[in-house]
Design an enzyme around this catalytic site. Structure first.
Site, mmCIF file in Angstrom:
data_model
loop_
_atom_site.group_PDB
_atom_site.id
_atom_site.type_symbol
_atom_site.label_atom_id
_atom_site.label_comp_id
_atom_site.label_asym_id
_atom_site.label_seq_id
_atom_site.Cartn_x
_atom_site.Cartn_y
_atom_site.Cartn_z
ATOM 1 N N ASP A 8 0.945 -1.330 -0.147
ATOM 2 C CA ASP A 8 -0.201 0.090 -0.062
ATOM 3 C C ASP A 8 0.866 1.301 0.034
ATOM 4 O O ASP A 8 1.898 1.198 0.618
ATOM 5 C CB ASP A 8 -0.888 0.055 1.202
ATOM 6 N N ASP A 129 -15.751 -3.576 -0.885
ATOM 7 C CA ASP A 129 -15.313 -3.192 0.305
ATOM 8 C C ASP A 129 -16.644 -2.923 1.128
ATOM 9 O O ASP A 129 -17.503 -2.111 0.986
ATOM 10 C CB ASP A 129 -14.369 -1.923 0.271
#
Length: 242
Positions: A8, A129
């Protein structure tokens, strides 16, 4: 079952967030490409990369770091974060990205996803998500009124490669993967599902691998790797058994 180590990116650095909160970022390194090679040396053939800044901005913010990863990593790179236009998809696919993950745009402009899935065969992953069962967008900053299953079903027969399901409430917290919710989604749609969020060790990999035949294509893991709670080579070996 594919093991996807995660990188990330925030401000060019390798980080992990807690529950998707940009203010709760832990920095694990300042050389993303070097981190990608560490994963490759452990046997990783797939990599999951997220431009966190891009997810909030709606356009690439860590392009230089992503390019460096793609150039050095010898396997397949799956990229998400702020990719919301055909031009952006074209750019990354032509650069060598294997799959693109689309989240916010999938909710707000499903036709865009379907168009890209037709143009780039097996190249589009839809991010589903979830926060309390509802789809979250804009880098998880906004929560919609659309359920995870309803969102996923919009893309059945659309040609998307996979669904990436993340339980935001567990992401980056080492609470363990939400296996029940992941399996429930996999059983209710005809699209392979990638599990994400909360993986804390080899036990999570083992349990998910037992359900690989039920539509679990892979699992993404980040903090557990960076903090030494999960041995990547062992996880890859376990995933390869199914």
């Amino acid at each position: 079952m594919i093991i996807f180590p995660a990188i990330d990116l925030k401000g060019g650095e390798v980080v992990r967030l807690a529950e998707g909160d940009m203010d709760r970022a832990t920095v694990y390194g300042d050389d993303p490409a070097a981190q990608a090679m560490i994963f490759a040396e452990a046997g990783a053939e797939h990599l999951h990369v997220v431009d966190l800044d891009g997810a909030f901005a709606g356009e690439s913010r860590n392009a230089e770091a992503v390019q460096a990863i793609v150039e050095r990593f010898p396997g397949y790179v799956q990229l998400g974060g702020g990719i919301r236009t055909p031009e952006a998809c074209d750019f990354w696919f032509n650069l060598g990205v294997a799959r693109i993950v689309i989240g916010s745009a999938a909710l707000k402009d499903p036709q865009f996803v379907k168009d890209m899935a037709r143009e780039w065969e097996n190249g589009i992953v839809v991010a589903v998500d979830a926060r309390d069962g509802m789809v979250a967008t804009e880098g998880w900053a906004e929560v919609s009124t659309v359920s995870v299953v309803d969102m996923a079903r919009r893309f059945e027969d659309a040609g998307v490669a996979s669904l990436l399901f993340t339980d935001i409430g567990r992401d980056g917290l080492l609470k363990g993967c939400n296996i029940d919710a992941t399996l429930d989604l996999a059983q209710r749609v005809d699209i392979p599902v990638i599990a994400s969020g909360g993986v804390k060790g080899l036990d999570d990999i083992h349990v998910l691998s037992l359900h690989a035949h039920e539509g679990i294509e892979g699992v993404i893991t980040g903090r557990a790797l960076y903090e030494g709670r999960l041995d990547l080579a062992a996880a890859i070996a376990m995933g390869a058994r199914v």
